[in-house]
Design a protein around this motif. Structure first.
Motif, short mmCIF file in Angstrom:
data_model
loop_
_atom_site.label_atom_id
_atom_site.label_comp_id
_atom_site.label_asym_id
_atom_site.label_seq_id
_atom_site.Cartn_x
_atom_site.Cartn_y
_atom_site.Cartn_z
N SER A 22 64.41 67.63 23.41
CA SER A 22 63.17 68.39 23.58
C SER A 22 62.11 67.73 22.71
N ASP A 23 60.86 68.13 22.89
CA ASP A 23 59.78 67.58 22.06
C ASP A 23 60.06 67.81 20.59
N GLN A 24 60.48 69.02 20.26
CA GLN A 24 60.72 69.38 18.86
C GLN A 24 61.90 68.59 18.27
N THR A 25 62.96 68.40 19.05
CA THR A 25 64.12 67.64 18.58
C THR A 25 63.73 66.18 18.36
N ALA A 26 62.92 65.62 19.25
CA ALA A 26 62.49 64.23 19.12
C ALA A 26 61.63 64.02 17.87
N VAL A 27 60.68 64.92 17.65
CA VAL A 27 59.83 64.81 16.46
C VAL A 27 60.67 64.94 15.20
N GLN A 28 61.61 65.87 15.19
CA GLN A 28 62.48 66.05 14.03
C GLN A 28 63.32 64.81 13.79
N LEU A 29 63.83 64.20 14.87
CA LEU A 29 64.62 62.97 14.74
C LEU A 29 63.77 61.86 14.14
N GLN A 30 62.55 61.70 14.60
CA GLN A 30 61.66 60.66 14.06
C GLN A 30 61.45 60.85 12.56
N GLU A 31 61.19 62.08 12.16
CA GLU A 31 60.97 62.38 10.74
C GLU A 31 62.25 62.15 9.92
N ASP A 32 63.37 62.68 10.43
CA ASP A 32 64.65 62.53 9.72
C ASP A 32 65.02 61.05 9.56
N LEU A 33 64.84 60.29 10.62
CA LEU A 33 65.22 58.88 10.58
C LEU A 33 64.33 58.10 9.62
N ALA A 34 63.03 58.35 9.64
CA ALA A 34 62.12 57.67 8.71
C ALA A 34 62.51 57.98 7.27
N GLU A 35 62.81 59.23 6.99
CA GLU A 35 63.22 59.60 5.62
C GLU A 35 64.53 58.91 5.23
N ARG A 36 65.48 58.83 6.16
CA ARG A 36 66.78 58.20 5.85
C ARG A 36 66.64 56.69 5.64
N ILE A 37 65.76 56.05 6.42
CA ILE A 37 65.54 54.60 6.23
C ILE A 37 65.01 54.35 4.83
N VAL A 38 64.03 55.13 4.41
CA VAL A 38 63.44 54.96 3.08
C VAL A 38 64.47 55.29 2.00
N ALA A 39 65.19 56.39 2.16
CA ALA A 39 66.14 56.83 1.14
C ALA A 39 67.32 55.87 0.97
N THR A 40 67.77 55.26 2.07
CA THR A 40 68.95 54.40 2.00
C THR A 40 68.63 52.93 1.88
N GLY A 41 67.42 52.53 2.27
CA GLY A 41 67.06 51.12 2.26
C GLY A 41 67.74 50.34 3.37
N CYS A 42 68.27 51.04 4.37
CA CYS A 42 68.94 50.36 5.48
C CYS A 42 67.94 49.53 6.28
N HIS A 43 68.43 48.42 6.83
CA HIS A 43 67.56 47.51 7.58
C HIS A 43 67.89 47.49 9.07
N GLY A 44 68.75 48.40 9.51
CA GLY A 44 69.11 48.45 10.91
C GLY A 44 69.29 49.87 11.39
N VAL A 45 68.87 50.12 12.64
CA VAL A 45 69.05 51.43 13.27
C VAL A 45 69.68 51.19 14.63
N LEU A 46 70.84 51.79 14.84
CA LEU A 46 71.50 51.76 16.14
C LEU A 46 71.33 53.13 16.78
N ILE A 47 70.79 53.15 17.97
CA ILE A 47 70.63 54.41 18.69
C ILE A 47 71.59 54.38 19.87
N ASP A 48 72.61 55.23 19.81
CA ASP A 48 73.64 55.29 20.85
C ASP A 48 73.24 56.34 21.88
N ILE A 49 72.97 55.87 23.10
CA ILE A 49 72.56 56.80 24.17
C ILE A 49 73.65 56.91 25.25
N THR A 50 74.89 56.63 24.88
CA THR A 50 76.00 56.69 25.82
C THR A 50 76.09 58.05 26.51
N ALA A 51 75.80 59.12 25.79
CA ALA A 51 75.94 60.46 26.34
C ALA A 51 74.79 60.87 27.26
#
Length: 137
Positions: A22-51
Motif C-alpha cells: 500500500s502507499d503507507q507500507t511503501a513510504v514506511q519501507l523507504q524510511e525504514d530502509l534509509a535509517e537501516r542503511i545509515v545505522a549499519t553502514g551497509c553498501h548493498g540492498v537486495l530486494i526480494d520480490i519472489t512473492a
C-alpha cells in the motif's frame, strides 16, 4: 499497518516483500530502509520480490525510489526473484527501473553487489595520486 522486514546479512540488507504494498507500507519501507542503511553502514540492498505475483506502476516507482534513496546513501540496489510475468508487465508499463540491477536469485544478487563494491574500490584507488610521484614533486 504491515511492515516489510529488513534483515542484515554481512554488508547487505535483505528486504523480502511478502505483502501487498500500500502507499503507507511503501513510504514506511523507504524510511525504514534509509535509517537501516545509515545505522549499519551497509553498501548493498537486495530486494526480494519472489512473492509478488503482480507488479503495477506504483510498485515499479516504489522500487525506483528505494534504489535512488539507497544510491544517495552509498548503497547499491539489486532486485531479485522477479517472475517472468512481472518482468513482462514492467516492460509493458514502460517502467525501466532506473538505477536498479536485477538478478534471478539472492546468491547472484549478492555477487552483483560484491562486484560493484570491488569496482568502486578499484576506481577510488586509481584516482589517488601515487606516493612516489607526489613525494618527488
Amino acid at each position: 499497518m504491515e511492515r516489510v522486514p529488513i534483515l542484515k546479512i554481512g554488508e547487505i540488507l535483505l528486504v523480502s516483500i511478502q505483502v501487498d504494498m500500500s502507499d503507507q507500507t511503501a513510504v514506511q519501507l523507504q524510511e525504514d530502509l534509509a535509517e537501516r542503511i545509515v545505522a549499519t553502514g551497509c553498501h548493498g540492498v537486495l530486494i526480494d520480490i519472489t512473492a509478488l505475483d503482480i507488479v503495477d506502476s506504483f510498485v515499479g516507482r516504489m522500487l525506483s525510489t528505494i534504489a535512488s534513496i539507497s544510491k544517495v546513501l552509498d548503497a547499491e540496489t539489486v532486485v531479485v526473484g522477479m517472475r517472468p510475468a512481472v518482468a513482462i508487465t514492467l516492460v509493458e508499463l514502460g517502467l525501466s527501473l532506473n538505477g536498479i540491477r536485477t538478478a534471478l536469485n539472492v546468491e547472484r544478487g549478492m555477487e552483483l553487489i560484491a562486484a560493484a563494491r570491488a569496482d568502486e574500490h578499484e576506481f577510488a584507488f586509481d584516482d589517488e595520486p601515487d606516493a612516489d610521484t607526489t613525494a618527488s614533486s
